[in-house]
Design a protein around this motif. Sequence first.
Motif, PDB file in Angstrom:
ATOM      1  N   ASP A   1      93.025  43.920  35.667  1.00 17.22           N
ATOM      2  CA  ASP A   1      93.030  43.150  36.907  1.00 17.22           C
ATOM      3  C   ASP A   1      94.399  43.208  37.596  1.00 17.22           C
ATOM      4  O   ASP A   1      94.920  42.206  38.053  1.00 17.22           O
ATOM      5  CB  ASP A   1      92.636  41.693  36.632  1.00 17.22           C
ATOM      6  CG  ASP A   1      92.310  40.953  37.916  1.00 17.22           C
ATOM      7  OD1 ASP A   1      91.874  41.608  38.879  1.00 17.22           O
ATOM      8  OD2 ASP A   1      92.501  39.729  37.951  1.00 17.22           O
TER       9      ASP A   1
ATOM     10  N   THR B   1      96.013  38.534  45.091  1.00 13.19           N
ATOM     11  CA  THR B   1      95.222  39.207  44.069  1.00 13.19           C
ATOM     12  C   THR B   1      93.749  39.051  44.411  1.00 13.19           C
ATOM     13  O   THR B   1      93.385  38.344  45.354  1.00 13.19           O
ATOM     14  CB  THR B   1      95.489  38.594  42.685  1.00 13.19           C
ATOM     15  OG1 THR B   1      95.117  37.216  42.719  1.00 13.19           O
ATOM     16  CG2 THR B   1      96.943  38.736  42.295  1.00 13.19           C
ATOM     17  N   ARG B   2      92.900  39.678  43.631  1.00 12.42           N
ATOM     18  CA  ARG B   2      91.452  39.537  43.835  1.00 12.42           C
ATOM     19  C   ARG B   2      91.068  38.069  43.808  1.00 12.42           C
ATOM     20  O   ARG B   2      91.568  37.298  42.987  1.00 12.42           O
ATOM     21  CB  ARG B   2      90.684  40.261  42.732  1.00 12.42           C
ATOM     22  CG  ARG B   2      90.710  41.727  42.897  1.00 12.42           C
ATOM     23  CD  ARG B   2      89.719  42.382  41.938  1.00 12.42           C
ATOM     24  NE  ARG B   2      89.968  43.802  41.963  1.00 12.42           N
ATOM     25  CZ  ARG B   2      90.370  44.512  40.933  1.00 12.42           C
ATOM     26  NH1 ARG B   2      90.519  43.945  39.766  1.00 12.42           N
ATOM     27  NH2 ARG B   2      90.599  45.790  41.048  1.00 12.42           N
ATOM     28  N   SER B   3      90.204  37.692  44.705  1.00 17.84           N
ATOM     29  CA  SER B   3      89.714  36.310  44.832  1.00 17.84           C
ATOM     30  C   SER B   3      90.842  35.324  45.110  1.00 17.84           C
ATOM     31  O   SER B   3      90.659  34.129  44.963  1.00 17.84           O
ATOM     32  CB  SER B   3      88.953  35.873  43.580  1.00 17.84           C
ATOM     33  OG  SER B   3      87.897  36.755  43.304  1.00 17.84           O
TER      34      SER B   3
END
Length: 116
Positions: free
Chosen positions: A59, A76-78
Amino acid sequence: MRMLMVALVTVLLAGCAGSVMDDARTKSPYKVLISDKPEKVVAQCVQFGWQDEAVFGVDAAAYLEPRKPGGTTVYTRSAESFVDVITEASGTTLNYYAQQDDFVAKRRLAALATCL
């Protein structure tokens, strides 16, 4: 058709991350840091640091996005973690937000601190 689907998914994910970030910004940042370096240099450094797979594993994604009121956001993601990098008269201010106060948030903060 496939390219259209990829573009649509990207837009939807960016919209979700945007609302998470807007909600987080209504509260105090997890940490506020100051740097003498230019905003773009700091933002690119943070993005590079957060993409280190040796530290963050699979991630290890980080994205840059300009902020409407000025500055740059690295997230970052989300939007689990993100930092607003803002140029001010006193220098560059970094407002770091994390959804959880956990090991990953602290590691991202440590990576961010190396860019000051």
